[in-house]
Every structure is written in structure tokens, then in C-alpha cells.
Design an enzyme around this catalytic site. Structure first.
Site, PDB file in Angstrom:
ATOM      1  N   LYS A   1       1.143   4.113  -4.387  1.00 32.14           N
ATOM      2  CA  LYS A   1       2.358   4.021  -5.212  1.00 32.14           C
ATOM      3  C   LYS A   1       2.116   3.068  -6.378  1.00 32.14           C
ATOM      4  O   LYS A   1       2.420   3.392  -7.531  1.00 32.14           O
ATOM      5  CB  LYS A   1       3.510   3.504  -4.362  1.00 32.14           C
ATOM      6  CG  LYS A   1       4.722   3.027  -5.157  1.00 32.14           C
ATOM      7  CD  LYS A   1       5.885   2.614  -4.275  1.00 32.14           C
ATOM      8  CE  LYS A   1       5.790   1.212  -3.788  1.00 32.14           C
ATOM      9  NZ  LYS A   1       6.244   0.169  -4.720  1.00 32.14           N
ATOM     10  N   ASN A   2       1.538   1.900  -6.096  1.00 31.05           N
ATOM     11  CA  ASN A   2       1.453   0.855  -7.122  1.00 31.05           C
ATOM     12  C   ASN A   2       0.304   1.050  -8.104  1.00 31.05           C
ATOM     13  O   ASN A   2       0.132   0.227  -9.004  1.00 31.05           O
ATOM     14  CB  ASN A   2       1.407  -0.525  -6.459  1.00 31.05           C
ATOM     15  CG  ASN A   2       2.729  -0.841  -5.779  1.00 31.05           C
ATOM     16  OD1 ASN A   2       3.731  -0.150  -5.983  1.00 31.05           O
ATOM     17  ND2 ASN A   2       2.748  -1.859  -4.929  1.00 31.05           N
TER      18      ASN A   2
ATOM     19  N   ARG B   1      12.656  -1.130 -10.429  1.00 30.02           N
ATOM     20  CA  ARG B   1      12.329  -2.160 -11.408  1.00 30.02           C
ATOM     21  C   ARG B   1      10.965  -1.923 -12.061  1.00 30.02           C
ATOM     22  O   ARG B   1      10.716  -2.402 -13.151  1.00 30.02           O
ATOM     23  CB  ARG B   1      12.398  -3.536 -10.783  1.00 30.02           C
ATOM     24  CG  ARG B   1      11.400  -3.784  -9.666  1.00 30.02           C
ATOM     25  CD  ARG B   1      11.509  -5.192  -9.178  1.00 30.02           C
ATOM     26  NE  ARG B   1      11.561  -6.131 -10.259  1.00 30.02           N
ATOM     27  CZ  ARG B   1      10.534  -6.501 -10.991  1.00 30.02           C
ATOM     28  NH1 ARG B   1       9.363  -5.981 -10.757  1.00 30.02           N
ATOM     29  NH2 ARG B   1      10.651  -7.358 -11.970  1.00 30.02           N
TER      30      ARG B   1
ATOM     31  N   CYS C   1      16.202  -7.811  -6.996  1.00 30.16           N
ATOM     32  CA  CYS C   1      16.229  -6.832  -5.907  1.00 30.16           C
ATOM     33  C   CYS C   1      16.312  -7.646  -4.614  1.00 30.16           C
ATOM     34  O   CYS C   1      16.378  -8.869  -4.632  1.00 30.16           O
ATOM     35  CB  CYS C   1      14.987  -5.943  -5.937  1.00 30.16           C
ATOM     36  SG  CYS C   1      13.508  -6.807  -5.440  1.00 30.16           S
TER      37      CYS C   1
ATOM     38  N   ASP D   1       2.868  -7.629   0.585  1.00 30.72           N
ATOM     39  CA  ASP D   1       3.437  -6.332   0.999  1.00 30.72           C
ATOM     40  C   ASP D   1       3.105  -5.991   2.445  1.00 30.72           C
ATOM     41  O   ASP D   1       3.580  -4.987   2.955  1.00 30.72           O
ATOM     42  CB  ASP D   1       2.947  -5.203   0.087  1.00 30.72           C
ATOM     43  CG  ASP D   1       3.502  -5.354  -1.307  1.00 30.72           C
ATOM     44  OD1 ASP D   1       3.007  -4.664  -2.221  1.00 30.72           O
ATOM     45  OD2 ASP D   1       4.404  -6.178  -1.501  1.00 30.72           O
TER      46      ASP D   1
ATOM     47  N   ARG E   1      10.922   5.074  -0.522  1.00 28.70           N
ATOM     48  CA  ARG E   1      10.434   4.644  -1.837  1.00 28.70           C
ATOM     49  C   ARG E   1       8.915   4.530  -1.828  1.00 28.70           C
ATOM     50  O   ARG E   1       8.283   4.730  -2.851  1.00 28.70           O
ATOM     51  CB  ARG E   1      11.005   3.275  -2.205  1.00 28.70           C
ATOM     52  CG  ARG E   1      12.492   3.229  -2.279  1.00 28.70           C
ATOM     53  CD  ARG E   1      12.948   1.992  -2.972  1.00 28.70           C
ATOM     54  NE  ARG E   1      12.243   1.823  -4.238  1.00 28.70           N
ATOM     55  CZ  ARG E   1      12.567   0.892  -5.119  1.00 28.70           C
ATOM     56  NH1 ARG E   1      13.529   0.048  -4.860  1.00 28.70           N
ATOM     57  NH2 ARG E   1      11.926   0.796  -6.247  1.00 28.70           N
TER      58      ARG E   1
ATOM     59  N   ILE F   1       4.830 -15.614  -2.412  1.00 25.90           N
ATOM     60  CA  ILE F   1       4.990 -14.815  -3.626  1.00 25.90           C
ATOM     61  C   ILE F   1       6.468 -14.603  -3.973  1.00 25.90           C
ATOM     62  O   ILE F   1       6.883 -14.806  -5.104  1.00 25.90           O
ATOM     63  CB  ILE F   1       4.285 -13.443  -3.467  1.00 25.90           C
ATOM     64  CG1 ILE F   1       2.833 -13.603  -3.012  1.00 25.90           C
ATOM     65  CG2 ILE F   1       4.404 -12.635  -4.748  1.00 25.90           C
ATOM     66  CD1 ILE F   1       1.890 -14.184  -4.043  1.00 25.90           C
TER      67      ILE F   1
ATOM     68  N   ARG G   1      12.904 -11.748  -9.438  1.00 27.84           N
ATOM     69  CA  ARG G   1      11.858 -10.949 -10.095  1.00 27.84           C
ATOM     70  C   ARG G   1      12.043 -10.826 -11.609  1.00 27.84           C
ATOM     71  O   ARG G   1      12.256  -9.760 -12.160  1.00 27.84           O
ATOM     72  CB  ARG G   1      11.766  -9.585  -9.429  1.00 27.84           C
ATOM     73  CG  ARG G   1      11.437  -9.727  -7.947  1.00 27.84           C
ATOM     74  CD  ARG G   1      11.274  -8.440  -7.223  1.00 27.84           C
ATOM     75  NE  ARG G   1       9.984  -7.829  -7.543  1.00 27.84           N
ATOM     76  CZ  ARG G   1       9.596  -6.669  -7.005  1.00 27.84           C
ATOM     77  NH1 ARG G   1      10.399  -6.038  -6.200  1.00 27.84           N
ATOM     78  NH2 ARG G   1       8.424  -6.156  -7.308  1.00 27.84           N
TER      79      ARG G   1
HETATM   80  C1  EPZ Z   1       3.942  -5.787  -7.765  1.00 27.64           C
HETATM   81  O1  EPZ Z   1       5.243  -6.209  -8.119  1.00 27.64           O
HETATM   82  C2  EPZ Z   1       4.137  -4.715  -6.709  1.00 27.64           C
HETATM   83  N1  EPZ Z   1       4.908  -3.612  -7.275  1.00 27.64           N
HETATM   84  C3  EPZ Z   1       4.871  -5.315  -5.514  1.00 27.64           C
HETATM   85  O2  EPZ Z   1       4.942  -4.301  -4.527  1.00 27.64           O
HETATM   86  C4  EPZ Z   1       4.040  -6.470  -4.970  1.00 27.64           C
HETATM   87  O3  EPZ Z   1       4.749  -7.070  -3.896  1.00 27.64           O
HETATM   88  C5  EPZ Z   1       3.829  -7.511  -6.075  1.00 27.64           C
HETATM   89  O4  EPZ Z   1       3.186  -6.870  -7.209  1.00 27.64           O
HETATM   90  C6  EPZ Z   1       2.952  -8.669  -5.630  1.00 27.64           C
HETATM   91  O5  EPZ Z   1       1.724  -8.184  -5.188  1.00 27.64           O
HETATM   92  C7  EPZ Z   1       4.302  -2.760  -8.127  1.00 27.64           C
HETATM   93  O6  EPZ Z   1       3.121  -2.881  -8.418  1.00 27.64           O
HETATM   94  C8  EPZ Z   1       5.139  -1.635  -8.656  1.00 27.64           C
HETATM   95  P1  EPZ Z   1       4.590  -9.775  -9.603  1.00 27.64           P
HETATM   96  P2  EPZ Z   1       5.466  -7.131  -9.413  1.00 27.64           P
HETATM   97  O7  EPZ Z   1       4.959  -9.641 -11.033  1.00 27.64           O
HETATM   98  O8  EPZ Z   1       4.421  -6.870 -10.415  1.00 27.64           O
HETATM   99  C9  EPZ Z   1       7.167 -13.712 -10.266  1.00 27.64           C
HETATM  100  C10 EPZ Z   1       5.987  -2.972  -2.922  1.00 27.64           C
HETATM  101  O9  EPZ Z   1       6.465  -3.252  -1.807  1.00 27.64           O
HETATM  102  N2  EPZ Z   1       7.203 -13.296 -11.670  1.00 27.64           N
HETATM  103  O10 EPZ Z   1       3.165  -9.860  -9.223  1.00 27.64           O
HETATM  104  O11 EPZ Z   1       6.882  -7.002  -9.813  1.00 27.64           O
HETATM  105  C11 EPZ Z   1       7.892 -12.736  -9.363  1.00 27.64           C
HETATM  106  O12 EPZ Z   1       9.271 -13.046  -9.322  1.00 27.64           O
HETATM  107  C12 EPZ Z   1       6.251  -3.862  -4.112  1.00 27.64           C
HETATM  108  O13 EPZ Z   1       5.246  -1.960  -3.147  1.00 27.64           O
HETATM  109  C13 EPZ Z   1       7.855 -14.106 -12.603  1.00 27.64           C
HETATM  110  O14 EPZ Z   1       8.408 -15.149 -12.271  1.00 27.64           O
HETATM  111  O15 EPZ Z   1       5.223  -8.568  -8.792  1.00 27.64           O
HETATM  112  C14 EPZ Z   1       7.210 -12.947  -8.043  1.00 27.64           C
HETATM  113  O16 EPZ Z   1       7.780 -14.075  -7.418  1.00 27.64           O
HETATM  114  C15 EPZ Z   1       7.201  -4.998  -3.767  1.00 27.64           C
HETATM  115  N3  EPZ Z   1       7.884 -13.711 -13.901  1.00 27.64           N
HETATM  116  C16 EPZ Z   1       5.763 -13.250  -8.435  1.00 27.64           C
HETATM  117  O17 EPZ Z   1       5.809 -13.673  -9.814  1.00 27.64           O
HETATM  118  C17 EPZ Z   1       7.286 -12.548 -14.331  1.00 27.64           C
HETATM  119  O18 EPZ Z   1       7.342 -12.260 -15.537  1.00 27.64           O
HETATM  120  C18 EPZ Z   1       4.819 -12.064  -8.337  1.00 27.64           C
HETATM  121  O19 EPZ Z   1       5.432 -10.994  -9.010  1.00 27.64           O
HETATM  122  C19 EPZ Z   1       6.639 -11.749 -13.367  1.00 27.64           C
HETATM  123  C20 EPZ Z   1       6.595 -12.136 -12.053  1.00 27.64           C
END
Ligand code: EPZ
Length: 423
Positions: A22-23, A93, A117, A307, A399, A329, A122
């Protein structure tokens, strides 16, 4: 709303083919925006989220067709709309992945702010910091983020991410492919899905070095051509099935995988007493008589994946001893705890840590899914529990997992879906 009903307490066994990731599929769909013609995406998992991103790309003007189940063709030559509407973004998102490619290709991107979410607020401040460094003008108004490139287009920049963000680095990398000059991204996420996106962009004619490492260098080019790609396997789906073998005392082989993508999970399952063997693209997991407890702290790749935190917690509820699980995270990724407690788990929470005292067994109960991976955790717990477990709100599960109950049935589980109104 559909429910899943499980009669647990029996080991599962057999082999299961892992679907496309998916990702990786979501950012690669977004990257087709940068192409000038027809792209063919193969091994695309059939999920709510992949159907949503396909709808979003169509909304932008592309022609999207799904052939033979896991193949999509995307004709991006007709993309003219730079706006991703709230109606679509609010359901996923990851729609924010349209920001980078749209502003690079059309000079503007107007995307509804994703909003939080279940697992956390996020924000996308890092995405916007990177796009602004490339010269874009960012405006936040009426729940939308409006990103405009200067008339002469984006310009390469040296960007150090304040934190590891997977989709953040994806957005910036996609935007930088058409920026004038060189972009260097430091402190980049190293997830396999970032590497997969980088490889796809290179097939489209982008000039990228280091995708999948902490430093990515992109030399901008004038335009990108459409290209075909096979989506990499889903490491979290694979790890979920591996954990299912462990929690049910069974033995499962996941096929069409790449063991290097689940190294941290293999190590942790071995710590818990599982026998894990890798042969080519197959990974086999044999559960021990009794699971040993283990401590887990989630971390960016190649650390233990967030995850898989909920799924591993389910395992630890019936392991021998005490396990401490730290979620580093996301700030609210323990929604599964209350549901696992209903099944007899002994879990106490303190800040971003959960302390799990192993119990002799779980008992089936009516539980509620709250987010994608929490749902998977409840399925694993239901497979191990004595008696019947009824999981409601399984649209969360849909999802990110393709035909999950069918795959578990083929592994000998007594699991079925009961259709409810509203899907
Ligand atoms: C990706 O989400 C994945 N989703 C998530 O998978 C996964 O849990 C996550 O990476 C971490 O590995 C997709 O790839 C579609 P991040 P993402 O930006 O990119 C903070 C699943 O179950 N942050 O790496 O949205 C954020 O709040 C999903 O398949 C900021 O503060 O995650 C989080 O605490 C869930 N500001 C941390 O960083 C930003 O601009 C990591 O978020 C961006 C992120």
C-alpha cells in the site's frame, strides 16, 4: 458496517502470497502525475486506499483504468486540475502526496489539509518546509494548503529534514525532479517505499541518487515520461502473517517477499522463540511452544516498524513474562490496548510506553477496530483467543489489507466476514 467473526484457539499453517505494498502504491500513483502519457502499475493491492488515490488522480484529470485486478493504467496526459478536494482527502491523508507532483508539473497544488487521524495529529509542516525551500509560495486558508511555484518554476535547494518523515521526503523528492538545479535532502526517511518511489521516478527519467538512504540528491530535469512499474511486496502485511503464525502456535510461509525489508521483525520474532527461515523470496515462521516476552521500541526504518507495534503487542499479551513496548513515532497509537484488555490482556500504559504482563490465554469478545493496524492486532488476538471474537468497524482493516479473512481462512483459521449495511 461489516464485521469479522473468528473462532480462535487453533494454530494456522500453510503459505500465503503477499500483496503489493500500500505505502509504495500510493506515492507511485501520485508520481504518475509527473508523467506525460500512459503508465502501467502492476501488483497494485485492491484496497480502499488504492481505490481512493486512483479516484483522486482521476479528479485531477487523468484517465485511470483497472485491468486484471492488480494492474492499473494511468494516462496523465490530460491532467489539468491542481485541486484535491476535501471530500477525497478527508478519507485518506496520504492524498497530500499529490502536493509535490502537482506543484512541479502544473505550478500549483491546492490540497485540503489532511487533518489528524486516530493515531495522531500528523501535521505536514515538513512537507511544506521542503516545498518552500524549493521556492514555492505556501498559503493556508479555509482548510486548504495552496502551494504555488514561481513563474520560472521551482529551484533546487539543500534541505535538512527536522525529523524522519516518509511521505514528507516523498513529496519533496517528487517536486525536486523538475526543479532547476540540484536538491539535496538530508535526514531523509530510508523506508523501502522511499527507495521504490525513487526507482520509479528514475524510470520516468528523473536524475536521483541515494533514494532509500539518509541523503538523497536530485538533479532537476525538464520533464518526465510515463513509465511502467511492478509494486514491491507489502512488508507490513508479510510481518502481520508472520506474527499470526507466532501468536497461534502455528507455522506460516509468506511468499513473494524480500526478507531484508522485515529484518527488525524477524529479529524480534526470533527473540520471542520463533524459528524463522528465509529461502529466496519465502520467509517461514514456526512458533515455539510458548512465546517469550520481548521489549520493543518503534523507530524509523530499519528499526522496528511502528506499523507492527499493535500486532506485536497482541503477541506479547500471551508471552511468558513482561514486555515493555515504546511507541516513538505517533503520539496516540495505543487505541488497541482497551480492546485487547476486553479479551483478557494485562496491559498498563504510561506516556508512550505499554507494559504487557503475559497471561495464559485470551478469551474471545466483541471488540471494535479503531485504525488500520489496531484492527490487524485484534484479528491476531482473535485467532489466538479461546472462543468467539466479533470485530466491528472493519472498514479500517480494508484500508490496508487485501482479502485478509480469505487469506487467513486458507491458512486454516475459522474466520468469516458478515456483511453489514454501509460496507
Ligand atoms: C507513513 O506515514 C506511512 N503511511 C504510515 O503507515 C507509517 O506509519 C509512517 O509513514 C511511519 O512509518 C504512508 O506511507 C501512506 P511520517 P507518514 O510523516 O508519512 C510527524 C499505515 O498503517 N510528522 O513518517 O504520514 C508525524 O506526525 C500508515 O500504513 C510531523 O510532525 O508518517 C509522525 O509523528 C500509518 N510533520 C512522525 O513525524 C510532518 O511534516 C512520522 O510521520 C510529517 C510528519
Amino acid at each position: 458496517m461489516d464485521k469479522i467473526i473468528i473462532e480462535g484457539g487453533r494454530p494456522i499453517g500453510g503459505a500465503v502470497k503477499i500483496s503489493g505494498a500500500k505505502n509504495a502504491a500510493l506515492p507511485i500513483f501520485a508520481a504518475t502525475i509527473l508523467g506525460d502519457g500512459v503508465s502501467r502499475l502492476a501488483n497494485v493491492p485492491d484496497l480502499r486506499d488504492t481505490r481512493t488515490i486512483a479516484k483522486l488522480i482521476e479528479e485531477l484529470g487523468a484517465k485511470v483504468a483497472r485491468d486484471h485486478g492488480d494492474e492499473y493504467t494511468v494516462d496523465s496526459s490530460t491532467i489539468t486540475n491542481y485541486e484535491a478536494p476535501y471530500e477525497l482527502v478527508k478519507t485518506m491523508r496520504a492524498s497530500c502526496l499529490a502536493l509535490g507532483p502537482l506543484v512541479a508539473r502544473l505550478g500549483r497544488a491546492k490540497v485540503s489539509l489532511p487533518g489528524g487521524c486516530a493515531i495522531g495529529e500528523r501535521p505536514i509542516d515538513q512537507h511544506l518546509k521542503g516545498l518552500s525551500a524549493l521556492g514555492a509560495d505556501i498559503e493556508l486558508a479555509h482548510g486548504y494548503v495552496d502551494v504555488k511555484a514561481p513563474p520560472k518554476g521551482l529551484t533546487g535547494a539543500h534541505i535538512t529534514m527536522d525529523m524522519i518523515t516518509v511521505t514528507g521526503v516523498m513529496n519533496i523528492m517528487m517536486a525536486a525532479t523538475l526543479a532547476k538545479g540540484r536538491t539535496v535532502i538530508e535526514n531523509a526517511a530510508r523506508e523501502p517505499e522511499v527507495l521504490a518511489l525513487g526507482e520509479y521516478l528514475i524510470k520516468m527519467g528523473a536524475n536521483i541518487e541515494g533514494a532509500g538512504t539518509a541523503t538523497i540528491t536530485i538533479e532537476g530535469v525538464a520533464s518526465l515520461r510515463s513509465a511502467d512499474i511492478v509494486i514491491i511486496p507489502d512488508r507490513i502485511e508479510a510481518a502481520t502473517f508472520m506474527a499470526a503464525a507466532a501468536i497461534t502456535g502455528g507455522s506460516v510461509t509468506v511468499t513473494d517477499m524480500d526478507a531484508a525489508m522485515v529484518g527488525a521483525v524477524i529479529d524480534k520474532l526470533a527473540d520471542c522463540g520463533c524459528k524463522v527461515e528465509t529461502l529466496g523470496a519465502d520467509i517461514s515462521v514456526q512458533a515455539p511452544e510458548k512465546l517469550r516476552s520481548a521489549n520493543i521500541s518503534t523507530a524509523p526504518y530499519p528499526g522496528f516498524p511502528t506499523d507492527m507495534q499493535a500486532q506485536m503487542m497482541a503477541l506479547m499479551t500471551i508471552a511468558n513474562g513482561t514486555s515493555v513496548i515504546k511507541e516513538t513515532i505517533f503520539e496516540n497509537r495505543f487505541m488497541h490496548v482497551a480492546e485487547l484488555r476486553r479479551m483478557g490482556a494485562d496491559i498498563s500504559l504510561g506516556g508512550n510506553s505499554a507494559t504487557v504482563l503475559g497471561v495464559s490465554h485470551l478469551s474471545g469478545a466483541e471488540v471494535m477496530a479503531t485504525d488500520l493496524r489496531a484492527s490487524a492486532s485484534l484479528v491476531l488476538a482473535g485467532l489466538a483467543a479461546e472462543g468467539e471474537t466479533v470485530i466491528s468497524r472493519v472498514y479500517h482493516l480494508d484500508r490496508g489489507y487485501e482479502h485478509l479473512e480469505e487469506k487467513f481462512s486458507r491458512l486454516g483459521a475459522n474466520i468469516r466476514r458478515v456483511k453489514g449495511e454501509g460496507g
